[in-house]
Design a protein around this motif. Sequence first.
Motif: not given
Length: 697
Positions: A365-377
């Motif tokens: 599934e596609k998820r947006m955990p905090p680490a992924a959010f900060r990294y993509q940010l």
Amino acid sequence: MRTFYLAPVGPNAGLTSVSLGMVRAFERLGIKVGFAKPIADAWPLNDNKRSLHFAESLFHIDIPKPISVGYVEKMIGTGQMNQLLEEIVTLLSITTDTYDITIIEGLAQDADRPILASLNDEIARNLRADVVLVVPVDKRSPSEIAEQIEIALQQYGGPDHTSFVGYVLTKTHGIEDAEQLHQQIASFSKTIAAKKLLFIGAIPYEPTLMEARVSDIASQLECRVLSDANISTSRVKSYMVAARSVEFIANRLKPGVLVITPGDRDDILLATSLAVLKGIPIAGLLLTNDFEPRPTIHELCSPVLTHKIPVLLSPLTTYETSGLLDKMDNHIPMDDIERITKVVDHVADHLDGDILKIKLGQPSEKRMPPAAFRYQLIQSARIANKRIVLPEGEEPRTIKAAIICHEKGIAHCILLGNPERIQEVALAQGVTIPPDLQILDPDLIRQRYVMPMEEIRKGKGLTALQAEKQLEDKVVLGTMMIVQNEVDGLVSGAIHTTANTIRPALQLIKTAPGSTIVSSVFFMLMPDQVYVYGDCAVNPNPTSDQLADIAIQSADSAIAFGIDPRIAMISYSTGTSGIGEDVEKVKEATRMVKERRPDLIIDGPLQYDAATVMSVGMQKSPNSPVAGRANVFIFPDLNTGNTTYKAVQRSANVISVGPMLQGLKKPVNDLSRGALVDDIVYTIALTAIQAAAIENN
């Protein structure tokens, strides 16, 4: 479902740091990742819970309790290896079945327990795991490293016997080109040259990750604490033994220094206190010879020695104390979550994401955990390449954030302030402003914005004299820079109120086409995914029409940051379970959103538990496309939104990023006055991404 087994090649390889760093790297990719350490190491200091504690604290995942080394030795010694392996496989079965990826931290090499050396191979093969070798470089030559790797491969039976993914280099002190080192190693290794063992990354030495807290020094040296001011947050960058007179040590009183001196050196105590009062963040004082400051000196320096810096007292001589500091154990204490977080992020930053993507396959599934959010940010901000003005250019945290953003390519920051004052603050903070980081003196540029501002506000009767007066406010000045298209966005609020940041934007920038309202969202970094909360900062009691606009703005903000929005319109009622004016407002707003934006997944009214908990959602609204799965929450009024975000933030210890303003022609964002440097960096990144999204619409 894949399992990666990390095994060391040699002692002191940094196995725990790399293992947790790989968890973070996969997490950034939006992968549901687990962690386990099947057998506890017997070291260091008989502390075998370090890996698990850090993994649970950082990633909030369930981790099976490891088997003790003593039990393992007993099982092997009595010929019960097969039973031991069955127990390990059973122990890890739940973890490996639950996650898309599971990272297994193997056994560290222990010269006192050679019988355990073969266990890494046995465990990896029985778990059907892909092996990643963790190889410390230290001062070894490429040929020596290649030989070490080849020997390790043969210990595992070779690439045809065990599934290998690749290798990670650690302790790469002084190595500037990791790819070149990999090529040199490959020239001595047939396995690497044939790409049977891929190069996943090299972890460079970063001195800031080695900085102990003053509290750690107090504990290890068994010092008496005379002042505990900032003792758990103050970090030691360097030591200074103050053996000479003040004139020879004054220039060494720099940020992060721990001053070591006998307690009767009044001149050193006075000089250190003056440096702190000047704004230099001294790490602390370590007094030796069991000599406390004389009462008259302590009273004179009490604002510093009691309230500003930690002060320790050692019964040993200065020479003995310095010797113990050099021999301090540098393992990260279990309560130092800040430091292990930085270490893990540092490792993840230097792992090859493309290699990991190739090996991980498709997540469930596609998820947006905090680490992924900060990294993509950060990655998205780099791509956006925007100009962000910082009106609080003389504020220490803002200066540090601007330097970080400049060095990492997050944004082109412009500091507003007196250049000499900004350089003085930077010097006191121990940071260097890059020569190409732009600083603008408000006194030299203010006049050119008078006429444009007068023109914008002429309908309100603003005169040139009044405009010039208002432009003395650097937030107003920065806002006019946006209006004139000289910058793409503004970040303020570290020392200004929210109203002081937002008011000029509402007066001068105005709302974007199609927006009837300016609203806000917070990005709530929950343990396993990011939620979007709106509006929690601007509109006290929006109408149905305004609430619909807030929902659309918030959904578009979520999309801009890589989140697939599932919008819950929050109320005290789910569906038709309640009646009343407030419920009808939410119901009507939901209808309007569906009409205006049929592409959005939305439902309402929904109670918060029905929106977030699958079992409750299935019971209260079984046919809802959102219930139990919401990630964008629109609150009916400011009272509800602000109260909820603060309750969640404080009670669940959740990081919140924001408020981020929505609906303006150009982005302006507010900071908390207690914002940390990292908070400012992320807000600058948010602003840059917003600017790019507005530009592309």
